[in-house]
Enzyme design. Structure first.
Site, PDB file in Angstrom:
ATOM      1  CB  SER A  30      -7.927   3.323   3.129  1.00 49.96           C
ATOM      2  OG  SER A  30      -7.044   2.757   4.085  1.00 49.96           O
ATOM      3  CB  SER A  34      -8.290   0.569   6.059  1.00 47.84           C
ATOM      4  OG  SER A  34      -9.076   1.722   6.180  1.00 47.84           O
ATOM      5  CE  LYS A  51      -3.830   1.902   2.805  1.00 47.69           C
ATOM      6  NZ  LYS A  51      -4.671   1.620   3.994  1.00 47.69           N
TER       7      LYS A  51
END
Length: 462
Positions: A149, A173, A74
């Site tokens: 996310s 997330s 990420k």
């Protein structure tokens, strides 16, 4: 193939790191233009690293179990090999001078950086509809969200554009996109994994964890990234565990709790059916089911909002003063809500958190694992703000975190894994929650369940 299979084949010299890496780069080139899972793809650098990895293996100098395997991160993790944008124009030219601790640990085991994945800007959202880099599209239906996310990490793993990825979880997330995209996502116990070198959203709620195609891969990655970090005061000193030690063992005698009053309320009927099927499987395997009432659960959202809003504002105070115009509108508005809370509000939220943690500790004296839906509905269309649950319209964004954020506030370990699909072919996720540092137990239950609900590559990407 999952990480474990790739590792075996590379060490047996049936596959080379270059072959594996080229294969993923080819899939990214073919499919990511429609999926939009990546912000940065490290094509040239990762191929050079793969050549070096093959040379190391040939000369008996392999680093570890991930030798030559490309991994996605990420775009919130500091990496010297690539920029760390956090999905924002505020940091579009940011090149960290050091690696995040967890990335360093994976590199020490031989991993290579495949690329940095797309996310909700600054990880402050649940849909990964990014105004700067575009929305991540769900591999099972390109018109739907991948969750957030960590949406890019989940979509990349689900569509087989990476064998595994790391994500972060502040209110769900990792688990939300895992459920939306049909992969395994793990939020470890707070303090088990270092967050140093990971851009924070809310420091006391943030967790780092793996996103994979199997439970055994999740256990493997957690084995590599977990551990005390003297420079991260949130980490705890514990003896090293073997997280895969219970994989394949019987569930007989385990106490499985479920709470229908909260976790089945305002929940899609197909989601409830799938979770009930999971509970039945556990019972058939010899586990004992017990209906429970999770304590203080209806108050969690209020205090979670105070903590995340206040701590996020602290992180962004300077950038907002200097570069507010560079933020996307939705994140700028969320950060502004932090200004409405007082020191007394924050202190009251922390006092609630202490009571909630104690109450959850008592609950897990009664049960071994709590099973819930991960999210109350399947992935929703990109751009939508409401979804029909039954005949009632529900706001999408706050409901995506309704079942996940209690376990950020409590710091308890939780994972999401697929438990089937809806009639529309969309993945449904089930959440397993345990007592502090009971990750091996969660993997035990998860490994049993994944035999009934194996992961598949979505048809568009197979």
């Amino acid at each position: 193939m999952d990480l474990t299979e790739l590792s075996s084949l590379i060490y047996a010299k049936k596959l080379s790191s270059v072959e594996v890496t080229q294969r993923y780069l080819e899939r990214i080139a073919s499919y990511d233009p429609v999926l939009n899972a990546y912000i940065t793809i490290c094509a040239d650098d990762v191929l050079e690293a793969a050549k070096t990895a093959d040379q190391q293996l040939a000369s008996g100098q392999a680093k570890g179990v991930l030798q030559g395997i490309p991994i996605a991160l990420k775009d919130l993790f500091f990496t010297r090999e690539a920029p760390t944008t956090a999905g924002s124009k505020v940091l579009q030219d940011s090149f960290p001078q050091e690696d995040a601790v967890v990335w360093k640990r994976l590199k020490d085991a031989g991993a290579l950086l495949l690329g940095k994945t797309n996310l909700h800007e600054f990880a402050y959202g649940t849909t990964t509809e990014n105004p700067h880099y575009g929305a991540v599209h769900n591999p099972w239906d390109l018109m739907r969200i991948a969750g957030g996310s960590s949406g890019g990490s989940a979509a990349a793993v689900a569509a087989d554009l990476a064998p595994a990825a790391l994500g972060t979880d502040t209110g769900g997330s990792i688990r939300i996109p895992a459920a939306c995209s049909g992969v395994v996502g793990v939020k470890p116990t707070y303090g088990l994994v270092s967050k140093r070198g990971v851009l924070p959203l809310a420091y006391s709620l943030d967790h780092v964890g793996p996103m994979t195609r199997s439970i055994r891969d999740a256990a493997l990655l957690l084995q590599l990234i977990a551990g005390y970090d003297v420079e991260d005061p949130s980490t705890v000193q514990r003896e090293k565990e073997q997280y895969d030690r219970l994989l394949g063992t019987s569930l007989r005698g385990l106490r499985i709790g479920y709470d229908e009053s909260f976790f089945f309320a305002q929940t899609d009927e197909q989601v409830k059916q799938r979770v009930r099927a999971v509970l039945k499987l556990c019972e058939e395997a010899g586990a004992m089911l017990e209906m429970v009432d999770v304590p203080m659960i209806y108050e969690v959202a209020t205090y979670q909002a105070i903590v995340i809003s206040s701590e996020a504002l602290l992180v962004h105070e300077k950038w907002l003063a200097e570069s507010a115009v560079l933020y996307g509108e939705d994140v700028r508005q969320r950060l502004a809500t932090g200004q409405q809370y007082t020191a007394v509000d924050y202190a009251r939220a922390m006092e609630f958190r202490d009571r909630f943690r104690r109450a959850m500790t008592q609950l897990f004296l009664q049960i071994d694992v709590l099973i819930t839906p991960t999210i109350p509905f399947t992935a929703t269309p990109i751009g939508d703000y409401e979804v029909l649950v039954g005949e009632e319209p529900q706001a999408i964004r706050p409901n995506l975190t309704r079942f996940t954020n209690p376990f950020n506030l409590s710091g308890l370990p939780a994972l999401s894994l697929p438990c089937g699909h809806s009639e529309q072919g969309l993945p449904i996720g089930v959440q397993l929650v345990g007592a502090p540092f009971s990750e091996a137990r969660l993997f035990q239950v998860g490994s049993y369940l994944e035999q009934a609900f194996p992961l598949h590559v979505p048809p568009l990407f197979s």
